[in-house]
Design a protein around this motif. Structure first.
Motif, PDB file in Angstrom:
ATOM      1  N   LEU A  69       0.827  -1.209   0.000  1.00 57.62           N
ATOM      2  CA  LEU A  69       0.000   0.000   0.000  1.00 57.62           C
ATOM      3  C   LEU A  69       0.862   1.261   0.000  1.00 57.62           C
ATOM      4  N   ARG A  70       1.900   1.250   0.844  1.00 58.41           N
ATOM      5  CA  ARG A  70       2.794   2.411   0.927  1.00 58.41           C
ATOM      6  C   ARG A  70       3.500   2.652  -0.404  1.00 58.41           C
ATOM      7  N   SER A  94       2.502   1.759  -3.392  1.00 61.05           N
ATOM      8  CA  SER A  94       1.506   2.232  -4.362  1.00 61.05           C
ATOM      9  C   SER A  94       1.250   3.721  -4.189  1.00 61.05           C
ATOM     10  N   THR A  95       1.136   4.148  -2.947  1.00 60.63           N
ATOM     11  CA  THR A  95       0.906   5.560  -2.660  1.00 60.63           C
ATOM     12  C   THR A  95       2.126   6.398  -3.025  1.00 60.63           C
ATOM     13  N   LEU A 155      -7.181   5.322  -1.029  1.00 60.36           N
ATOM     14  CA  LEU A 155      -5.955   4.519  -0.899  1.00 60.36           C
ATOM     15  C   LEU A 155      -5.030   5.107   0.161  1.00 60.36           C
ATOM     16  N   THR A 156      -4.900   6.414   0.171  1.00 61.37           N
ATOM     17  CA  THR A 156      -4.024   7.072   1.143  1.00 61.37           C
ATOM     18  C   THR A 156      -4.523   6.853   2.569  1.00 61.37           C
ATOM     19  N   VAL A 207      -6.370   4.333   3.672  1.00 59.96           N
ATOM     20  CA  VAL A 207      -6.137   2.921   4.008  1.00 59.96           C
ATOM     21  C   VAL A 207      -4.654   2.706   4.319  1.00 59.96           C
ATOM     22  N   THR A 208      -3.791   3.358   3.566  1.00 56.95           N
ATOM     23  CA  THR A 208      -2.347   3.235   3.795  1.00 56.95           C
ATOM     24  C   THR A 208      -1.974   3.756   5.179  1.00 56.95           C
TER      25      THR A 208
END
Length: 132
Positions: free
Chosen positions: A21-22, A24-25, A107-108, A110-111
């Motif tokens: 996730l990190r 991807s962000t 997304l951010t 959730v990250t």
């Protein structure tokens, strides 16, 4: 077995999804930030990419990555992640379609939630490698 006091959750199996996730962000920040800044200054856009990629590559907290070039306290690593997340959160709103910015915002968020165990570890992490 890894000692949880000296090794970040980032380097364990439970850190895999937060790492994905990190990353991807971060990737979104690396793309969207220069995109948003290019209309103002190409040099500023290039400088943003150099800072967003270079600072976390150079500075890290011992035990949080497999290799540490310049050891820093955990609060510095958290600050660098927050910088990346902020860039990923703000830049799409300035340069992309709103529906895409909404997805990136989700997304951010959730990250950030996924990063909390790592951030707790970083707050208590050593700032410099011990020499002896």
């Amino acid at each position: 077995m890894l000692d949880p006091t000296t090794v970040s959750p980032n380097l364990t199996a439970r850190g895999r999804i937060p790492s994905i996730l990190r990353f991807s962000t971060e990737l979104i920040a690396w793309i969207a930030t220069p995109w948003a800044l290019a209309d103002y200054s190409v040099i500023l856009a290039i400088a943003a990419v150099v800072l967003l990629i270079g600072l976390p590559t150079l500075f890290s907290t011992p035990g949080d990555k497999k290799q540490t070039l310049v050891p820093v306290p955990g609060t510095v690593t958290i600050g660098l992640v927050v910088l990346q997340l902020s860039a990923a959160l703000i830049s799409p709103w300035l340069s992309w379609h709103p529906w895409l910015a909404i997805l990136v915002t989700a997304l951010t968020l959730v990250t950030v939630l996924a990063e909390l165990p790592r951030w707790r570890w970083l707050l208590n992490a050593p700032g410099r490698a011990h020499r002896g």
